[in-house]
Design an enzyme around this catalytic site. Sequence first.
Site, mmCIF file in Angstrom:
data_model
loop_
_atom_site.group_PDB
_atom_site.id
_atom_site.type_symbol
_atom_site.label_atom_id
_atom_site.label_comp_id
_atom_site.label_asym_id
_atom_site.label_seq_id
_atom_site.Cartn_x
_atom_site.Cartn_y
_atom_site.Cartn_z
ATOM 1 N N ARG A 128 0.795 -1.232 0.000
ATOM 2 C CA ARG A 128 0.000 0.000 0.000
ATOM 3 C C ARG A 128 0.823 1.275 0.000
ATOM 4 O O ARG A 128 0.338 2.306 -0.414
ATOM 5 C CB ARG A 128 -0.966 0.004 1.193
ATOM 6 C CG ARG A 128 -2.040 -1.019 1.018
ATOM 7 C CD ARG A 128 -3.181 -0.858 1.987
ATOM 8 N NE ARG A 128 -3.903 -2.119 2.018
ATOM 9 C CZ ARG A 128 -3.749 -3.036 2.951
ATOM 10 N NH1 ARG A 128 -2.949 -2.817 3.963
ATOM 11 N NH2 ARG A 128 -4.405 -4.169 2.887
ATOM 12 N N VAL A 129 2.033 1.238 0.509
ATOM 13 C CA VAL A 129 2.792 2.488 0.536
ATOM 14 C C VAL A 129 4.082 2.420 -0.283
ATOM 15 O O VAL A 129 4.709 3.432 -0.540
ATOM 16 C CB VAL A 129 3.152 2.924 1.981
ATOM 17 C CG1 VAL A 129 1.916 3.198 2.779
ATOM 18 C CG2 VAL A 129 4.001 1.883 2.673
#
Length: 512
Positions: free
Chosen positions: A372-373
Amino acid sequence: MTDPRPANDEAAERWLTESRQRLLHTALAPEAVSIGRVERVADTIVRVSGLPEARLNEILHFDGGQTGFVLSLDAHAISAVVLDGATTIQAGSRVSRTGAVAQMPVGPGMLGRVVDPLGRPLDGGQPVVAEAWQPLERPAPAIIQRDMVSQQVDTGILVIDTLFTLGRGQRELIIGDRATGKTSVAVDTIIAQKTSDITCVYVAIGQRATAVERVIEAVHQHGAPERCIFVVASAAASPGLQWIAPFAGMSIAEYFRDRGQHALIVIDDLTKHAATHRELALLTREPAGREAYPGDIFYLHARLLERAAKLSDKLGGGSLTALPIAETDAGNLSAYIPTNLISITDGQIVLNSQLFAANQRPAVDVGLSVSRVGGKAQRPALRHVSGKIRLDYAQFLELEMFTRFGGIADTRVKAQVTRGERIRRLLQQPRFVTLRPVDQIALLAALNAGVLDALSATSIAELRARLPGHLDATMPDAVKALASDAVLHDAVREQLADAVRGLAGTLRENRS
Ligand code: ATP
Ligand code: MG
């Protein structure tokens, strides 16, 4: 009014001694009465009465020489876990407080060592040299102390670096069934840090001693063991030691994070940690919740993993990346512990047992995995060439379902399927084969240029094995430039693709 200050030197001396004694007396007074009594022993959990001032996680000493720590506090008694030799404790024996919470030695003296979760050496060496002692439980950095994840962790594994980039300070769960290569992905990542500035901590919880030995041996053979620390609480260790192991590992890794350096922690695995927590909670008679885990299991793992962070520049800009591992049962990601961990972390690498059986290793399920990051942290040059792969591969996986039963007439579709099959082969990677960013960029540039379309699976494997040496020999400037965060110019991209094309040509010549 009388002046409280002493009149002469002799009086001053006496006054000082008296006040020192007074101070000492107040400090000692509570400890002098801090002797408790063991009320009940159940497995490794003891119930102790008479220690009303005991703190959570405080170390206790038993009369027989055993050590334990406070696990839960009640109004009338406390529950403590005995760390070793629990069977020799009997009801009625005396317990004394130490006033100190469980601590871990930290510092550069730990590097290259194998220790248990209290910092005692397991490698047969001298006691570790501690620069400081840190409590096992420490608060995670606050939001204001953190920075955005912006640098990549090079795992050396093509499928992860291109599709699910890991950022420094990220928490990425590695999840899959038994024997799907979870440990291998994590260990290969540790091995890839041989050429980086990241210090690695590997925490083994509840594993067979032989499995842990294999990991340590692999790092010694292929990686940089002098920059790794192994915290081991194997299946034979007491539940108390297994319970504190991930916290101990975090404290060690935080030392590097807090000094502006970069660290990576692998926790292998949190499913076993959750089981240990459940075992201890059932013994202390805490109310059981879903799947008999106590209600605080989510909080336990959340506060553990929150300690992984990228710190702000003001605090030195260090980072701590966490790779917790979790085991699933028959691929069931929606069981209690897996869902907990998925929601705590910033993404997951899902390993699929069917892919593993079909020899697609690492068996990363591209549809279910996500980072996600990390995307923002991906090296610009790698991002430049990997965007197309993602799309091509996703299209191929869909097309494959439709074209499985019938012949493909359309040449465009045929080309897409050919490309997809090459991507799949390229993503297969043997263990201990670390690909540098420049190797990955060259392979992807060649793939996008169609160089690999005509190659067989064995040729692709051979090509990958010989590529690093070939690039070092033919394009040393590009190798040097792309080791940093440089952007990829079109000319360099074409040169890299050409280099791969040249190497592929020699392979075909060799075969025929
Ligand atoms: P466990 O559930 O027992 O902890 P695991 O999921 O951690 O297992 P590993 O022990 O990492 O799995 O790997 C299982 C087996 O698969 C090992 O024998 C390992 O050598 C093999 N393996 C893992 N990755 C690869 C790979 N990329 N290529 C070839 N073999 C692999
Ligand atoms: Mg494993």
